[in-house]
Write an enzyme that holds these catalytic residues in place. Structure first.
Site, PDB file in Angstrom:
ATOM      1  NE  ARG A  11      63.228  28.446  37.191  1.00  0.00           N
ATOM      2  CZ  ARG A  11      62.372  27.926  36.279  1.00  0.00           C
ATOM      3  NH1 ARG A  11      62.587  26.710  35.704  1.00  0.00           N
ATOM      4  NH2 ARG A  11      61.618  28.700  35.745  1.00  0.00           N
ATOM      5  CE  LYS A  27      49.270  28.777  30.719  1.00  0.00           C
ATOM      6  NZ  LYS A  27      49.493  29.774  29.954  1.00  0.00           N
ATOM      7  CD  GLU A  58      39.208  36.703  34.914  1.00  0.00           C
ATOM      8  OE1 GLU A  58      38.187  36.646  35.485  1.00  0.00           O
ATOM      9  OE2 GLU A  58      39.010  35.937  33.674  1.00  0.00           O
ATOM     10  CB  VAL A  69      40.966  30.624  30.815  1.00  0.00           C
ATOM     11  CG1 VAL A  69      40.197  30.346  29.561  1.00  0.00           C
ATOM     12  CG2 VAL A  69      40.811  29.627  31.669  1.00  0.00           C
ATOM     13  CB  ILE A 106      39.075  37.508  27.552  1.00  0.00           C
ATOM     14  CG1 ILE A 106      39.892  37.972  26.064  1.00  0.00           C
ATOM     15  CG2 ILE A 106      37.756  37.782  27.437  1.00  0.00           C
ATOM     16  CD1 ILE A 106      39.623  36.973  25.053  1.00  0.00           C
ATOM     17  N   GLY A 122      57.192  36.680  24.136  1.00  0.00           N
ATOM     18  CA  GLY A 122      56.459  36.143  25.300  1.00  0.00           C
ATOM     19  C   GLY A 122      55.281  35.686  25.210  1.00  0.00           C
ATOM     20  CD  GLU A 173      52.512  28.304  28.514  1.00  0.00           C
ATOM     21  OE1 GLU A 173      52.933  27.974  29.486  1.00  0.00           O
ATOM     22  OE2 GLU A 173      51.653  29.068  28.032  1.00  0.00           O
ATOM     23  CE  LYS A 221      45.507  29.305  28.121  1.00  0.00           C
ATOM     24  NZ  LYS A 221      46.291  29.909  27.005  1.00  0.00           N
ATOM     25  N   GLY A 249      50.936  37.292  26.434  1.00  0.00           N
ATOM     26  CA  GLY A 249      51.814  38.321  26.339  1.00  0.00           C
ATOM     27  C   GLY A 249      51.847  39.013  27.699  1.00  0.00           C
TER      28      GLY A 249
HETATM   29  N1  HSE Z   1      51.230  30.258  25.709  1.00  0.00           N
HETATM   30  C1  HSE Z   1      49.718  30.705  25.865  1.00  0.00           C
HETATM   31  C2  HSE Z   1      49.425  31.308  24.936  1.00  0.00           C
HETATM   32  C3  HSE Z   1      50.299  32.024  27.019  1.00  0.00           C
HETATM   33  O1  HSE Z   1      49.863  31.290  23.827  1.00  0.00           O
HETATM   34  O2  HSE Z   1      47.865  31.385  24.828  1.00  0.00           O
HETATM   35  C4  HSE Z   1      48.963  32.359  27.710  1.00  0.00           C
HETATM   36  O3  HSE Z   1      48.047  31.531  28.361  1.00  0.00           O
END
Ligand code: HSE
Length: 443
Positions: free
Chosen positions: A48, A108, A132, A135, A139, A190, A193, A208, A307
């Site tokens: 951006r 997601k 992958e 969600v 994992i 990190g 969202e 998810k 993360g």
């Molecule tokens: N904000 C999301 C969480 C990031 O905290 O699970 C991973 O999808």
């Protein structure tokens, strides 16, 4: 390796996740290249803002603000869509798929809102879509559902799918730290969202859950068809009381399937889990998912759910699958055919009505501290055939009020919906009640 095929990877979005992906590919380059039999090239990057400082150095001729040009560049082999949002990300994803590209996505919200359109575009134009990382962070739950558990039908899937919420709740319990302070830390690390409401109001978990329901049951359930509650109304008092009752609160997605009625329900809510449950002890940024398969029984998956590194791990696993596809032509099961498979088998489920969604409840009511109040509340519940299991009364935060905490025996969402509507008409109930569900899962 002079004749080794070069795989050109482009990025639409190079934020926390994108930089993590390239950081780890660069750090493990020789091992990954040997294992996959290719050489990687960072082809083009769309961002951006060109002026932002990034950990990854990109030559000026490879970076642009034109995401659509990057997505459709004829020389690119794999497009990593890691930009977030659903508008430009949808355009970019569809354009790349229409150009027959392989798209790797962690988005997601995009998949929940536009999955049907995206998979149709991939099928029609010969593109492929891998997701992958969408969600449960690191994992490999998508792979588990579409490959490892393919022999199974799923009566119950429940899980902690949002790292930010689990991190907040864990630290509220362990340290009694204020909610806002912990949320700020989750952002700095990190996990959260850009729009924190997606995390704390349950929407990210709902996105998810929709993807898991699609993979497990071949049907797209939209967030407006789910019960979605977040964690922002939880107080230290709720966390303490539930601990005393023998539970831990976790924000769960719960996906149930009734095979006799051919119904599915998808819901997201803070849930009281008995402390003995594995997922009650999954803390911090970790996610955990319990999947009950009719052949295998229950399998449980635990790992970092958010993360940079956890998400990069999942994106790189999709890049590896994409490379297998490019170099051998072997299509790994992508989940694109899920709906067709269920339609062909005649097993596409309907949404369960509220009256069929059964659970036990925890209710916190702030009420006038006067004679007869408890009787009025009990009368409303009795009228809706909800049986009370326990009652605790404590002082409320506001003066002249009491806090009544009730747990119920099993009832259903319809009865509870009517009960809450009747509470709202009682003068003695001073605030909207806090409603939590109790997760006595028989798994
Ligand atoms: N904000 C999301 C969480 C990031 O905290 O699970 C991973 O999808």
């Amino acid at each position: 390796m002079p004749n080794t095929r070069v795989i050109r990877i482009s990025f639409c979005g190079l934020g926390t996740v994108g930089q993590g992906v390239w950081k780890h590919i660069s750090a493990n380059r020789s091992q990954l290249e040997t294992r996959l039999g290719v050489r990687f090239e960072l082809h083009r990057v769309a961002v951006r803002s060109l002026n932002r400082t990034r950990d990854v150095a990109i030559p000026a001729e490879r970076i642009t603000t034109d995401a659509l040009a990057v997505a459709t560049d004829p020389q690119a082999d794999i497009i990593c869509e890691l930009m977030g949002g659903t508008e430009l990300a949808r355009e970019v994803t569809l354009a790349a798929l229409r150009a027959g590209k392989i798209v790797v996505s962690a988005n997601k919200a995009l998949i929940c809102d536009h999955g049907a359109e995206i998979f149709a575009a991939a099928r029609k134009h010969g593109g492929h879509f891998f997701f992958e990382a969408s969600v449960a962070g690191g994992i490999p739950i998508i792979k588990a559902l579409r490959e490892g558990l393919v022999a199974n039908r799923f009566r119950l899937i429940y899980g902690i799918l949002n790292g930010t919420c689990n991190y907040i709740i864990t630290r509220m319990v362990a340290e009694g730290a204020p909610y806002a302070e912990i949320l700020a830390d989750a952002k700095r690390l990190g996990y959260a969202e850009a729009d924190e409401s997606l995390d704390v109001d349950g929407w990210d978990t709902a996105h998810k859950a929709s993807i898991l329901a699609y993979l497990a049951h071949g049907v797209w359930v939209k967030t407006e068809q789910m019960i979605v509650d977040g964690i922002s109304k939880l107080t230290q008092a709720d966390l303490r009381t539930t601990e005393q009752l023998g539970y831990r609160i976790k924000l769960l997605a719960v996906i149930t399937r009734d095979f006799d009625l051919n119904e599915i329900s998808v819901r997201v809510h803070p849930t009281l889990l008995p402390k003995s449950k594995v997922l009650a002890n999954v803390n911090g940024v970790f996610n955990g998912i319990a999947v009950e398969g009719d052949v295998v029984g229950t399998t449980t998956y635990i790992g970092r759910g958010a993360g940079q590194d956890a998400t990069a791990s999942a994106v790189i696993s999709d890049i590896a699958d994409a490379i297998t596809l490019l170099t051998t032509g072997r299509v790994v099961a992508t989940g694109e055919a899920s709906i067709e498979l269920h339609e062909r088998a005649g097993t596409t489920p309907k949404l369960a009505p509220l009256g069929h969604i059964r659970t036990r409840y925890y209710l916190r009511l702030t009420v006038q501290d006067e004679p007869g109040v408890l009787a009025q509340i009990a009368s409303v519940m009795a009228g809706n055939r909800i049986s009370i299991a326990s009652v605790v009364q404590t002082a409320a935060e506001r003066p002249d009020a009491a806090s009544i905490i009730l747990t119920t025996h099993e009832s259903d969402e319809r009865a509870m919906h009517h009960t809450l509507a009747e509470f709202a008409k009682l003068g003695c109930v001073l605030e909207a009640p806090l409603l939590l569900r109790i997760g006595d899962f028989h798994d």
